[in-house]
Design a protein around this motif. Structure first.
Motif, PDB file in Angstrom:
ATOM      1  N   THR A   3       0.591  -1.425  -0.025  1.00 24.48           N
ATOM      2  CA  THR A   3      -0.079  -0.084   0.201  1.00 24.48           C
ATOM      3  C   THR A   3       0.668   1.420  -0.485  1.00 24.48           C
ATOM      4  O   THR A   3       1.347   0.866   0.498  1.00 24.48           O
ATOM      5  CB  THR A   3      -1.104   0.338   1.423  1.00 24.48           C
ATOM      6  N   ILE A   4       0.723   2.367  -0.678  1.00 22.98           N
ATOM      7  CA  ILE A   4       1.366   3.397  -1.081  1.00 22.98           C
ATOM      8  C   ILE A   4       0.943   4.351  -0.551  1.00 22.98           C
ATOM      9  O   ILE A   4      -1.028   4.079  -1.218  1.00 22.98           O
ATOM     10  CB  ILE A   4       2.340   3.271  -2.131  1.00 22.98           C
ATOM     11  N   THR A   5       1.396   5.316  -0.998  1.00 22.27           N
ATOM     12  CA  THR A   5      -0.377   6.722  -1.526  1.00 22.27           C
ATOM     13  C   THR A   5       0.029   7.738  -3.296  1.00 22.27           C
ATOM     14  O   THR A   5       1.433   7.539  -3.326  1.00 22.27           O
ATOM     15  CB  THR A   5       0.129   7.959   0.094  1.00 22.27           C
ATOM     16  N   ASN A   9      -3.601   9.767  -0.783  1.00 19.81           N
ATOM     17  CA  ASN A   9      -4.161   8.357  -0.635  1.00 19.81           C
ATOM     18  C   ASN A   9      -4.226   7.423  -1.303  1.00 19.81           C
ATOM     19  O   ASN A   9      -3.302   6.970  -2.593  1.00 19.81           O
ATOM     20  CB  ASN A   9      -5.864   9.069  -1.949  1.00 19.81           C
ATOM     21  N   PRO A  10      -4.684   6.519  -0.402  1.00 15.77           N
ATOM     22  CA  PRO A  10      -4.131   5.391  -0.378  1.00 15.77           C
ATOM     23  C   PRO A  10      -4.285   4.111  -1.662  1.00 15.77           C
ATOM     24  O   PRO A  10      -5.668   4.639  -2.427  1.00 15.77           O
ATOM     25  CB  PRO A  10      -4.795   4.307   0.242  1.00 15.77           C
ATOM     26  N   ILE A  11      -3.393   4.027  -2.364  1.00 13.32           N
ATOM     27  CA  ILE A  11      -3.473   2.820  -3.467  1.00 13.32           C
ATOM     28  C   ILE A  11      -2.847   1.831  -3.659  1.00 13.32           C
ATOM     29  O   ILE A  11      -1.699   1.895  -2.906  1.00 13.32           O
ATOM     30  CB  ILE A  11      -2.999   3.755  -4.817  1.00 13.32           C
ATOM     31  N   GLU A  12      -2.838   0.647  -3.649  1.00 11.45           N
ATOM     32  CA  GLU A  12      -2.090  -0.364  -3.620  1.00 11.45           C
ATOM     33  C   GLU A  12      -1.240  -1.604  -5.367  1.00 11.45           C
ATOM     34  O   GLU A  12      -2.218  -0.951  -6.392  1.00 11.45           O
ATOM     35  CB  GLU A  12      -3.731  -1.635  -3.224  1.00 11.45           C
ATOM     36  N   SER A 131       4.792   1.385 -10.505  1.00  7.47           N
ATOM     37  CA  SER A 131       4.665   2.537  -8.613  1.00  7.47           C
ATOM     38  C   SER A 131       5.964   3.199  -8.701  1.00  7.47           C
ATOM     39  O   SER A 131       7.186   2.115  -9.689  1.00  7.47           O
ATOM     40  CB  SER A 131       4.801   1.240  -7.678  1.00  7.47           C
ATOM     41  N   PRO A 150       7.242   4.871  -1.099  1.00 10.23           N
ATOM     42  CA  PRO A 150       5.452   5.165  -0.095  1.00 10.23           C
ATOM     43  C   PRO A 150       5.054   6.557  -0.431  1.00 10.23           C
ATOM     44  O   PRO A 150       3.709   6.273  -0.311  1.00 10.23           O
ATOM     45  CB  PRO A 150       6.183   5.260   1.402  1.00 10.23           C
ATOM     46  N   GLU A 151       5.352   7.391  -1.018  1.00 10.23           N
ATOM     47  CA  GLU A 151       3.969   7.945  -1.814  1.00 10.23           C
ATOM     48  C   GLU A 151       4.962   8.607  -3.262  1.00 10.23           C
ATOM     49  O   GLU A 151       6.057   9.053  -3.471  1.00 10.23           O
ATOM     50  CB  GLU A 151       4.045   9.511  -1.043  1.00 10.23           C
TER      51      GLU A 151
END
Length: 165
Positions: A3-5, A9-12, A131, A150-151
């Motif tokens: 899970t990153i952002t 906002n969280p995205i997977e 990502s 992470p972002e």
């Protein structure tokens, strides 16, 4: 799945990065000349995989510029900048920026790379793209460093990655 952002906002993603000490998964990528290359074709060199969603965003472009300057000068090291962008867009960017010290590679023809490395985004507005991550592979094909940023809107930790080489 990781899970990153994206702007908080969280995205997977479809999975997790491969573990340090494991062999890099095999995957085909498409070069600027539209020929495919396998990661195995590059064994014998250290590889810096700079993975990102699209060259047409400021943070992605900044990472390509940074690695063009910082990592491309290292001995026996190839810098691979990997996205789902068409090779034409990647070549246009590099031509406009004068970037010559790295390999631009695309997943547009082969989606195995994103799933094998756990990097394909599966939720949110960037679903289907990759990502932002850094993966270092040694001369034998073993993974020696990973960073899942992470972002998405944040640059990777260049110094930590390059120090690992």
């Amino acid at each position: 799945m990781a899970t990153i952002t994206l702007k908080g906002n969280p995205i997977e993603t479809v999975g997790e990065l491969p573990a340090i000490g494991t062999m890099a998964p095999e995957a085909a990528l498409t070069q600027a000349d539209l020929n495919d290359i396998l990661l195995a074709d590059l064994k014998g060199s250290r590889l810096v995989l700079n993975v990102f969603p699209s060259i047409d965003t400021s943070v992605c472009a900044a990472s390509v510029r940074a690695f063009n300057q910082q990592a491309a000068q290292l001995d026996n090291t190839k810098v691979l900048c990997i996205s789902a962008d068409l090779p034409f867009a990647q070549a246009r960017f590099c031509g406009a920026e004068g970037i010559e010290n790295l390999m631009m590679l695309s997943t547009f023809r082969h989606d195995v790379f994103g799933s094998a490395f756990g990097l394909t985004i599966k939720t949110g507005p960037l679903a289907g793209l990759l990502s932002r991550a850094i993966i270092l592979i040694d001369e034998t094909g073993q993974i020696i460093y990973t960073e899942q940023v992470p972002e998405i809107a944040q640059e990777p930790n260049y110094s930590a990655a390059l120090t690992s080489l």
